[in-house]
Scaffold this motif. Structure first.
Motif, PDB file in Angstrom:
ATOM      1  N   LEU A  46     -64.894   1.273  16.316  1.00  0.00           N
ATOM      2  CA  LEU A  46     -63.726   2.113  16.030  1.00  0.00           C
ATOM      3  C   LEU A  46     -62.525   1.663  16.844  1.00  0.00           C
ATOM      4  O   LEU A  46     -61.414   1.486  16.304  1.00  0.00           O
ATOM      5  CB  LEU A  46     -64.066   3.579  16.330  1.00  0.00           C
ATOM      6  N   VAL A  47     -62.721   1.453  18.140  1.00  0.00           N
ATOM      7  CA  VAL A  47     -61.595   1.081  18.994  1.00  0.00           C
ATOM      8  C   VAL A  47     -61.105  -0.327  18.685  1.00  0.00           C
ATOM      9  O   VAL A  47     -59.930  -0.648  18.865  1.00  0.00           O
ATOM     10  CB  VAL A  47     -61.968   1.238  20.488  1.00  0.00           C
TER      11      VAL A  47
ATOM     12  N   ARG B 267     -68.352  10.362  27.815  1.00  0.00           N
ATOM     13  CA  ARG B 267     -67.293   9.793  28.665  1.00  0.00           C
ATOM     14  C   ARG B 267     -66.726   8.528  28.025  1.00  0.00           C
ATOM     15  O   ARG B 267     -65.515   8.271  28.099  1.00  0.00           O
ATOM     16  CB  ARG B 267     -67.830   9.494  30.071  1.00  0.00           C
ATOM     17  N   LEU B 268     -67.602   7.736  27.416  1.00  0.00           N
ATOM     18  CA  LEU B 268     -67.128   6.543  26.719  1.00  0.00           C
ATOM     19  C   LEU B 268     -66.204   6.929  25.565  1.00  0.00           C
ATOM     20  O   LEU B 268     -65.159   6.296  25.343  1.00  0.00           O
ATOM     21  CB  LEU B 268     -68.315   5.735  26.189  1.00  0.00           C
ATOM     22  N   LEU B 269     -66.560   7.967  24.831  1.00  0.00           N
ATOM     23  CA  LEU B 269     -65.709   8.427  23.728  1.00  0.00           C
ATOM     24  C   LEU B 269     -64.367   8.950  24.249  1.00  0.00           C
ATOM     25  O   LEU B 269     -63.334   8.797  23.583  1.00  0.00           O
ATOM     26  CB  LEU B 269     -66.432   9.498  22.917  1.00  0.00           C
TER      27      LEU B 269
ATOM     28  N   ARG C 265     -58.525   7.735  24.435  1.00  0.00           N
ATOM     29  CA  ARG C 265     -57.310   7.379  25.167  1.00  0.00           C
ATOM     30  C   ARG C 265     -56.782   6.021  24.717  1.00  0.00           C
ATOM     31  O   ARG C 265     -55.570   5.827  24.604  1.00  0.00           O
ATOM     32  CB  ARG C 265     -57.582   7.398  26.668  1.00  0.00           C
ATOM     33  N   HIS C 266     -57.692   5.090  24.468  1.00  0.00           N
ATOM     34  CA  HIS C 266     -57.248   3.788  23.965  1.00  0.00           C
ATOM     35  C   HIS C 266     -56.578   3.936  22.601  1.00  0.00           C
ATOM     36  O   HIS C 266     -55.524   3.363  22.340  1.00  0.00           O
ATOM     37  CB  HIS C 266     -58.446   2.836  23.846  1.00  0.00           C
ATOM     38  N   LEU C 267     -57.204   4.709  21.721  1.00  0.00           N
ATOM     39  CA  LEU C 267     -56.655   4.883  20.378  1.00  0.00           C
ATOM     40  C   LEU C 267     -55.319   5.616  20.408  1.00  0.00           C
ATOM     41  O   LEU C 267     -54.455   5.383  19.560  1.00  0.00           O
ATOM     42  CB  LEU C 267     -57.656   5.635  19.495  1.00  0.00           C
TER      43      LEU C 267
ATOM     44  N   ALA D  60     -54.760  -1.037  21.757  1.00  0.00           N
ATOM     45  CA  ALA D  60     -56.167  -1.027  21.387  1.00  0.00           C
ATOM     46  C   ALA D  60     -56.768  -2.420  21.523  1.00  0.00           C
ATOM     47  O   ALA D  60     -56.070  -3.430  21.479  1.00  0.00           O
ATOM     48  CB  ALA D  60     -56.336  -0.545  19.949  1.00  0.00           C
ATOM     49  N   ILE D  61     -58.082  -2.469  21.703  1.00  0.00           N
ATOM     50  CA  ILE D  61     -58.792  -3.733  21.837  1.00  0.00           C
ATOM     51  C   ILE D  61     -58.707  -4.526  20.558  1.00  0.00           C
ATOM     52  O   ILE D  61     -58.797  -3.987  19.451  1.00  0.00           O
ATOM     53  CB  ILE D  61     -60.281  -3.453  22.184  1.00  0.00           C
TER      54      ILE D  61
END
Length: 242
Positions: free
Chosen positions: A166-167, A218-220, A225-227, A234-235
Motif C-alpha cells: 500500500l505504501v 504500530r507499523l500501520l 503517516r507516510h501516506l 511515499a516509498i
C-alpha cells in the motif's frame, strides 16, 4: 527500522558463520538486489551440510540460533528447498515487525540465484543465471502443504505485506494480498487492515499474538503517516519477492 534491520542482519550473519555446518549465506529479494527500502523484508538463504542438527530443519530460527524477539511465525512447508526447511517470522526491531523469510538449503544442491548477494561462503558456492523463484521451482520440496490461512501468524504477515504494498503504491501485489485477506480491492486501505487485525485475531484465545498485533498496528500508524505525507514522500515502488 533500516538501522535496526542492518544491525540485526550483521549479528545474524556472524552467528550463522560460526556454525561449522553452515556452508554459505546469501540474501535474495530486494535486499539481495540492493533495492531495499525501510519496509523491505529479509529473505535469507542458508546452505547447511549433512552434519547440521535436526532442529535446523524442524525449527530453522531456533536451530540456526537466529536472535531477536519473535512476534509471529508462519510455516509454509512447500516454500522449502527439497530436503530443506522454510519458516517466515516477524521479528521485533525498533518496536516494529520486520518480516524474515528463512530458507534452509542442503549444501549438496544449494545454488546462488541471479541477483542474490552472498554474505558468507565457506567454500565457493555454485551460481545460477536463474532468479530465485525459477531456481527454487527446480528444487522445490516434496511437502506440498501450504500455510493455515486462519492462523494468527498468517494474518499478521499478510496484513504487514499489504501495508508494505500500500505504501509503495504497488496495486497488483496489494490486490493479491487483499484477496487472500478477503478485503475488496477498492477498499483495501489502512482502516480495513486494522479491522482484519482486530476481528480475525482473538488475542484472548491466542495470547501469544498480542504483541504481534500491537506491533503491526504500530507499523500501520507509520504507513498512515507516510501516506499522509507527514514523514516525507511515499516509498517508491520496489520489486520485492512477495
Amino acid at each position: 527500522m533500516t538501522t535496526a534491520r542492518a544491525a540485526w542482519l550483521d549479528e545474524t550473519i556472524r552467528t550463522l558463520a560460526r556454525h561449522t555446518w553452515v556452508g554459505g549465506i546469501w540474501l535474495v529479494g530486494s535486499l539481495g538486489r540492493g533495492e531495499a527500502d525501510a519496509y523491505s523484508d529479509v529473505d535469507l538463504v542458508v546452505a547447511v551440510d549433512h552434519t547440521a542438527p535436526t532442529t535446523v530443519f524442524t525449527d530453522p530460527v531456533a536451530g540456526l540460533g537466529i536472535s531477536g524477539h519473535i512476534l509471529y511465525r508462519r510455516p509454509k512447508p512447500r516454500n522449502a528447498p527439497k530436503d530443506g526447511a522454510y519458516l517466515a517470522v516477524g521479528i521485533d526491531l525498533a518496536g516494529l515487525p520486520v518480516l524474515v523469510d528463512v530458507f534452509v538449503w542442503p549444501a549438496a544442491t544449494a545454488t546462488v540465484s541471479a541477483g542474490a548477494t552472498v554474505v558468507y561462503e565457506r567454500d565457493v558456492l555454485p551460481r545460477s543465471t536463474l532468479g530465485f523463484i525459477p531456481l527454487m521451482d527446480q528444487h522445490r520440496s516434496d511437502d506440498r502443504r501450504g500455510s493455515d490461512p486462519d492462523a494468527p501468524g498468517t494474518v499478521l504477515m499478510l496484513v504487514q505485506l499489504a501495508g508494505k504494498h500500500l505504501v509503495r503504491g504497488n496495486q497488483p501485489k496489494l490486490a493479491g494480498i487483499c484477496d487472500q485477506l478477503a478485503i475488496p480491492t477498492d477498499s483495501c486501505e489502512v482502516t480495513a487492515l486494522r479491522t482484519v487485525l482486530d476481528q480475525r485475531i482473538d488475542t484472548v484465545t491466542y495470547m501469544d499474538s498480542t504483541e504481534g498485533v500491537r506491533a503491526v498496528h504500530r507499523l500501520l500508524d507509520l504507513i498512515e503517516r507516510h501516506l499522509a505525507g507527514t514523514l516525507g514522500p511515499a516509498i517508491e515502488n520496489s520489486p520485492d519477492q512477495h
